[in-house]
Enzyme design. Structure first.
Site, PDB file in Angstrom:
ATOM      1  N   LYS A 158       0.891  -1.314   0.028  1.00 56.45           N
ATOM      2  CA  LYS A 158       0.123  -0.007  -0.060  1.00 56.45           C
ATOM      3  C   LYS A 158       0.962   1.019   0.022  1.00 56.45           C
ATOM      4  O   LYS A 158       1.033   1.886   1.073  1.00 56.45           O
ATOM      5  CB  LYS A 158      -0.760   0.072   1.172  1.00 56.45           C
ATOM      6  CG  LYS A 158      -2.255   0.695   0.942  1.00 56.45           C
ATOM      7  CD  LYS A 158      -3.148   0.654   2.145  1.00 56.45           C
ATOM      8  CE  LYS A 158      -4.495   1.592   2.131  1.00 56.45           C
ATOM      9  NZ  LYS A 158      -5.123   1.152   1.014  1.00 56.45           N
TER      10      LYS A 158
HETATM   11  C1  LIG Z   1      -6.312  -0.057  -4.162  1.00 55.82           C
HETATM   12  C2  LIG Z   1      -7.056  -0.342  -3.126  1.00 55.82           C
HETATM   13  N1  LIG Z   1      -7.615  -1.700  -3.164  1.00 55.82           N
HETATM   14  C3  LIG Z   1      -8.476  -2.388  -2.218  1.00 55.82           C
HETATM   15  C4  LIG Z   1      -8.549  -1.483  -0.987  1.00 55.82           C
HETATM   16  C5  LIG Z   1      -9.381  -2.322  -0.050  1.00 55.82           C
HETATM   17  O1  LIG Z   1      -8.412  -2.811   0.799  1.00 55.82           O
HETATM   18  P1  LIG Z   1      -8.888  -2.970   2.570  1.00 55.82           P
HETATM   19  O2  LIG Z   1      -9.114  -1.531   2.940  1.00 55.82           O
HETATM   20  O3  LIG Z   1      -7.617  -3.475   3.177  1.00 55.82           O
HETATM   21  O4  LIG Z   1     -10.167  -3.679   2.682  1.00 55.82           O
HETATM   22  C6  LIG Z   1      -8.090  -0.216  -0.886  1.00 55.82           C
HETATM   23  C7  LIG Z   1      -8.241   0.191   0.526  1.00 55.82           C
HETATM   24  N2  LIG Z   1      -8.549   1.816   0.199  1.00 55.82           N
HETATM   25  C8  LIG Z   1      -8.115   2.638   1.310  1.00 55.82           C
HETATM   26  C9  LIG Z   1      -7.635   4.130   1.022  1.00 55.82           C
HETATM   27  C10 LIG Z   1      -9.008   4.677   0.440  1.00 55.82           C
HETATM   28  C11 LIG Z   1      -8.666   6.413   0.034  1.00 55.82           C
HETATM   29  O5  LIG Z   1      -9.305   6.953  -0.505  1.00 55.82           O
HETATM   30  O6  LIG Z   1      -7.325   6.791   0.448  1.00 55.82           O
HETATM   31  C12 LIG Z   1      -9.259   2.617   2.400  1.00 55.82           C
HETATM   32  O7  LIG Z   1     -10.361   2.038   2.147  1.00 55.82           O
HETATM   33  O8  LIG Z   1      -9.046   2.946   3.506  1.00 55.82           O
HETATM   34  C13 LIG Z   1      -7.493   0.222  -2.078  1.00 55.82           C
HETATM   35  O9  LIG Z   1      -6.664   1.425  -1.993  1.00 55.82           O
END
Ligand SMILES: Cc1[nH+]cc(COP(=O)(O)O)c(CN[C@@H](CCC(=O)O)C(=O)O)c1O
Length: 306
Positions: A158
């Protein structure tokens, strides 16, 4: 009640919001070399509780290691700092943003002279794609931007710089009147959203792309896989989903810490199923919220009570 935030934790110090600043020659500001997390604290009947903090902390340290960061704080220190940050601001529920970044020393692509700095902020954040979206679903388009392949930038990390792809795809969708994008990978198969993972329901079975499709290993994705499996569904968690399958799916939904479980009702103006939240999506969404708001004792080890 209005919850205002006024404090940010920076490398061991609780800092006034306005003073939480970095130098303009900070390495990660120039090269996108920071890593971060998005975590939610939910207001439950047993008080505020952070959802799956340990897994988010695991991913933060793994992301940091992948970019050669050495976080100088232990898990216990970051955990205590986060709990204290929530308590100090009397937050019942909030979104928590840890960030690990190369700070200020010298510029040049190599960060070897730069310190690794860590900050944690939190703030109230409602439904990511809009309150009504949780019930009515969102209209999305397939972006003309492809997800960078994981051999180009590690998509299981991330990293902040990776979000150029997310911003371009998401802004293209919103510029065309949609709420969000779905991003295909280099091979043209479904990867994920700009900030979400994607799930498909067909004939009562559940499908979601796996890490080989160049996606983030989402914690909400894993949560939904566990919840759906426990509800008795067959879940295919390494699915290859062709673009055309988006149009013929019975149901589609996003998952993410910010997005939670958000139904997708149209893709490129084509209705998905009945063009509203599907029944399987509704069942999983309802169970998700029962779990995170602790209306059930199940999965209690997923919670760190503030
Ligand atoms: C590219 C991506 N894919 C999948 C996810 C889902 O992952 P998880 O949160 O572990 O279930 C997130 C979270 N995106 C984060 C950032 C959002 C933002 O606008 O900044 C979030 O949901 O916190 C992503 O950034």
């Amino acid at each position: 009640e209005e919850m205002d935030v006024d404090t940010i934790w920076m490398d061991g110090e609780f800092t006034d919001w306005a003073d939480a600043q970095v130098h303009v020659l900070t390495h990660s500001l120039h090269y996108g070399t920071a890593v971060f997390e998005g975590v939610r604290c939910y207001d439950t009947e047993q008080g505020p509780a952070i959802f799956r903090w340990e897994e988010h902390l695991d991913r933060l340290y793994q992301s940091a290691a992948a970019l050669d960061h050495e976080i100088e704080h232990t898990r216990e220190e970051l955990t205590e700092a986060t709990l204290e940050l929530i308590r100090r601001q009397d937050l019942r529920s909030c979104y928590i943003r840890p960030l690990v970044y190369y700070g200020y020393d010298s510029l040049g692509v190599s960060p070897e002279e730069c310190p690794t700095d860590t900050m944690i902020a939190c703030w109230p954040w409602g439904a990511y794609l809009g309150e009504e979206a949780l019930e009515e679903g969102v209209d999305v388009m397939v972006s003309s931007w492809r997800k960078h392949h994981s051999s180009m930038i590690p998509t299981n990390v991330k990293a902040t710089g990776a979000y150029i792809n997310s911003m371009l795809a998401g802004e293209e969708a919103r510029g065309n009147g949609y709420i969000e994008a779905i991003v295909l990978n280099k091979e043209g198969d479904v990867a994920e959203g700009p900030g979400e993972n994607v799930f498909m329901v067909n004939d009562g079975e559940i499908y979601t792309p796996g890490l080989a499709e160049s996606i983030l290993d989402g914690i909400t994705r894993q949560t939904v896989i566990d919840i759906a499996t426990d509800l008795g569904y067959e879940v295919h968690e390494e699915a290859k989903i062709a673009r055309g399958q988006l149009y013929t799916a019975d149901e589609l939904f996003f998952t993410g810490t910010a997005a939670e479980v958000t139904p997708i009702r149209t893709v490129d103006d084509k209705e998905i199923g009945a063009g509203t939240r599907g029944p399987v999506t509704e069942e999983i969404q309802q169970r998700f919220f029962d779990v995170v708001e602790r209306r059930t004792d199940d999965y209690d080890d997923w919670f760190s009570y503030v």
